[in-house]
Scaffold this motif. Structure first.
Motif, mmCIF file in Angstrom:
data_model
loop_
_atom_site.group_PDB
_atom_site.id
_atom_site.type_symbol
_atom_site.label_atom_id
_atom_site.label_comp_id
_atom_site.label_asym_id
_atom_site.label_seq_id
_atom_site.Cartn_x
_atom_site.Cartn_y
_atom_site.Cartn_z
ATOM 1 N N PRO A 1 62.464 31.328 -89.417
ATOM 2 C CA PRO A 1 61.789 32.629 -89.385
ATOM 3 C C PRO A 1 62.541 33.769 -90.090
ATOM 4 O O PRO A 1 61.916 34.680 -90.627
ATOM 5 C CB PRO A 1 61.635 32.929 -87.895
ATOM 6 C CG PRO A 1 61.618 31.586 -87.242
ATOM 7 C CD PRO A 1 62.533 30.721 -88.079
ATOM 8 N N THR B 1 61.286 34.368 -93.749
ATOM 9 C CA THR B 1 59.897 34.682 -94.092
ATOM 10 C C THR B 1 59.849 35.941 -94.949
ATOM 11 O O THR B 1 60.716 36.804 -94.877
ATOM 12 C CB THR B 1 59.030 34.885 -92.831
ATOM 13 O OG1 THR B 1 59.589 35.937 -92.056
ATOM 14 C CG2 THR B 1 58.956 33.609 -92.006
ATOM 15 N N GLY C 1 57.631 30.203 -99.471
ATOM 16 C CA GLY C 1 56.420 29.399 -99.313
ATOM 17 C C GLY C 1 55.689 29.247 -100.636
ATOM 18 O O GLY C 1 55.243 28.150 -100.990
#
Length: 94
Positions: free
Chosen positions: A22, A25, A30
């Motif tokens: 996390p 992010t 991604g």
């Protein structure tokens, strides 16, 4: 990390998982993971489409890369967590 593979006999590529800690992010990891997976899968001249199984929490992310929603199955992953089956099709001649 990311996982992907090609089902050669079916001419289908699959991106099986994408996840990061996390604290990483929002750094574009991604996006890089999807782009890297697609570049690997596209090495096969046999590739017709790439399939992703995701949820209502992440499907909009995949739409950014041209994936189209094919099917929704309620509570597939657990109560309140639906399956979103998405596909990205390729022209065999490209």
């Amino acid at each position: 990390g990311v996982g992907c593979y090609l089902e050669g006999k079916n001419r289908i590529g699959r991106i099986t998982w994408i996840f990061f800690h996390p604290k990483y992010t929002g750094l574009g990891l991604g996006k890089k993971a999807i782009e890297h997976s697609l570049s690997i899968l596209k090495l096969s001249s046999e590739l017709e489409k790439v399939v992703v199984t995701t949820s209502q929490l992440a499907y909009k992310f995949f739409e950014k890369f041209g994936f189209v929603l094919d099917k929704i199955e309620k509570d597939y992953w657990g109560l309140g967590l639906d399956l979103y089956l998405m596909e990205l099709s390729f022209n065999n001649n490209s």
